[in-house]
Design an enzyme around this catalytic site. Structure first.
Site, mmCIF file in Angstrom:
data_model
loop_
_atom_site.group_PDB
_atom_site.id
_atom_site.type_symbol
_atom_site.label_atom_id
_atom_site.label_comp_id
_atom_site.label_asym_id
_atom_site.label_seq_id
_atom_site.Cartn_x
_atom_site.Cartn_y
_atom_site.Cartn_z
ATOM 1 N N CYS A 107 0.839 -1.193 0.000
ATOM 2 C CA CYS A 107 0.000 0.000 0.000
ATOM 3 C C CYS A 107 0.875 1.244 0.000
ATOM 4 O O CYS A 107 0.622 2.203 0.717
ATOM 5 C CB CYS A 107 -0.977 0.000 1.160
ATOM 6 N N GLY A 108 1.914 1.213 -0.790
ATOM 7 C CA GLY A 108 2.739 2.393 -0.974
ATOM 8 C C GLY A 108 3.474 2.782 0.294
ATOM 9 O O GLY A 108 3.846 1.940 1.104
#
Lengths: 139, 288
Positions: free
Chosen positions: B88-89
């Site tokens: 998720c980055g």
């Protein structure tokens, strides 16, 4: 006719919002009925049913698992719990959280499950009572 | 045709990766919408609880609950909300960075630190750092429930009641929009001054308390703090899904680019092989 505004909210969503002629609530010291222009009151709720009598139409039932209640002359606010709460249950949950942090989960399941079962029982009994009452009305 | 077979299998593997990232993107998008809905649902409770607490302040200014009293901060508690899964980055990293900044700031002032970590990624990170983790919970899933948070928050509240913590913060990702989430740190305890509401109330009045003001206030403030943490957890899920959606979208885009590049190389290699073969035939014919 005089009405009182009722808000029932839980942390996970709004349950009811609207006017009522009278509201009955399971306060910690016993069931209470609230009509418009009630004196300001602050109390905690135990698991049970909230009965709202709207100005028109049939009485409505809501199940709350405990919570907090605020009464103002024109307003009733119920902060309903979504979780079963009891002092020892909260204590057990805190203990579990601590132990998870310590990564030593073994051997403490008994206390938690017992408190959980007791709170679950209280909730189930209150729910049953309400179902029975609903049946009586419907049938 | 040497080389072309390797390129073809490479293309196939990138394509299957792209399929996975695309599916993850779509799943994250639908979960994000649901998380946003839950964020919206959680708002009325906190607003109502805040209103009651501020009424209480007006009605009964003499009684002061410990949760409302400012103390000299000798030790600081921090609830850190993170995700359980990755991909998720930079979402978790940004929250951890902001939290670490706060931790360093308090440590510089000589305060001790106690952490409460929600989410697997945070637990792994802060355990490695060797900071004291007092309580933790992982595996909340996409739908956090208040009941899962009660125990974890209680450890911190008890710490505050018993004077082991003098201040409590919560750190989580704040949902600005789908493209941007930023870390947010809020003070939980002592509860920051609430703006006065309920002007329609007359001046001298007080509640009827059943059983006692202290008990009710305690229950109320505890629920308020829990709802704040719950809101943070729900918002963090929304951020996780948004960040994952964006990360997976760019991964799918990159895979698409890679595929078209590989396709070009493959075509060139194929063409070169054909040309070479033709040249050999022509050369052979000329020799005859």
């Amino acid at each position: 006719m005089d009405t009182i505004h009722v808000d029932i909210v839980s942390a996970e969503g709004e349950i009811f919002s609207g006017p009522a002629r009278m509201v009955f609530l399971p306060a910690s010291q016993g069931e209470i009925g609230v009509t418009p222009r009630h004196a300001p009151l602050l109390t905690l709720l135990k698991p049970g049913e909230v009965r709202v009598q709207p100005p028109e139409g049939e009485e409505q039932f809501f199940f709350v698992g405990g919570g907090a209640l605020e009464v103002q002359p024109k307003k009733v606010t119920v902060l309903a719990d979504t979780a079963a709460r009891a002092k020892d249950l909260d204590e057990a949950a805190a203990l579990a959280a601590r132990q998870r942090a310590e990564e030593a989960l073994a051997g403490q399941y008994d206390k938690i499950t017992q408190a959980e079962a007791l709170a679950e029982l209280a909730r189930a009994a209150a729910q049953l009572k309400m179902i029975e009452r609903l049946r009586k009305i419907k049938g | 045709m040497p080389g072309t077979k390797e390129i073809r299998s490479k293309i196939a593997s990138v394509k299957s990766t792209q399929k996975i990232t695309k599916a993850m993107e779509m799943v994250a998008a639908s979960k994000m919408r649901r998380a946003q809905e839950r964020m919206r649902m959680a708002r009325p409770y906190a607003a109502k609880a805040r209103a009651i607490i501020s009424h209480l302040n007006e009605a009964n200014p003499d009684y002061r609950h410990p949760f409302l009293i400012e103390r000299e901060p000798k030790s600081v508690g921090l609830v850190i909300i993170s995700t359980d899964r990755g991909l998720c980055g930079a979402l978790n990293t940004n929250v951890f960075k902001a939290a670490l900044l706060l931790i360093r700031e308090w440590q510089a002032k000589g305060a001790s630190i106690g952490l409460c970590v929600i989410g697997g990624k945070g637990l792994a990170f802060f355990r490695r750092l060797g900071l004291p983790v007092l309580a933790s919970i992982t595996g909340l899933g996409d739908r956090p429930h208040v009941r899962d948070l009660i125990g974890t928050v209680k450890v911190m509240l008890d710490g505050y009641r018993e004077g082991r913590l003098d201040r409590l913060y919560v750190a989580h990702a704040q949902f600005l929009n789908t493209m941007s989430q930023k870390p947010q740190i809020q003070q939980l305890l002592p509860i920051p001054a609430l703006e006065a509401g309920g002007t329609e109330l007359q001046e001298h009045w007080d509640y009827i308390y059943e059983p006692s003001a202290g008990d009710i206030l305690d229950g109320l403030l505890m629920r308020y703090v829990e709802s704040q943490v719950y809101q943070g957890a729900v918002e963090n899920v929304g951020c996780e899904m948004a960040a994952r959606m964006v990360a997976m979208k760019s991964a799918s885009d990159n895979a698409g680019k890679l595929i078209s590049e590989l396709q070009l190389i493959y075509n060139k290699a194929r063409q070169a092989a054909i040309t070479k073969e033709l040249a050999e035939i022509v050369g052979g014919a000329a020799a005859v």
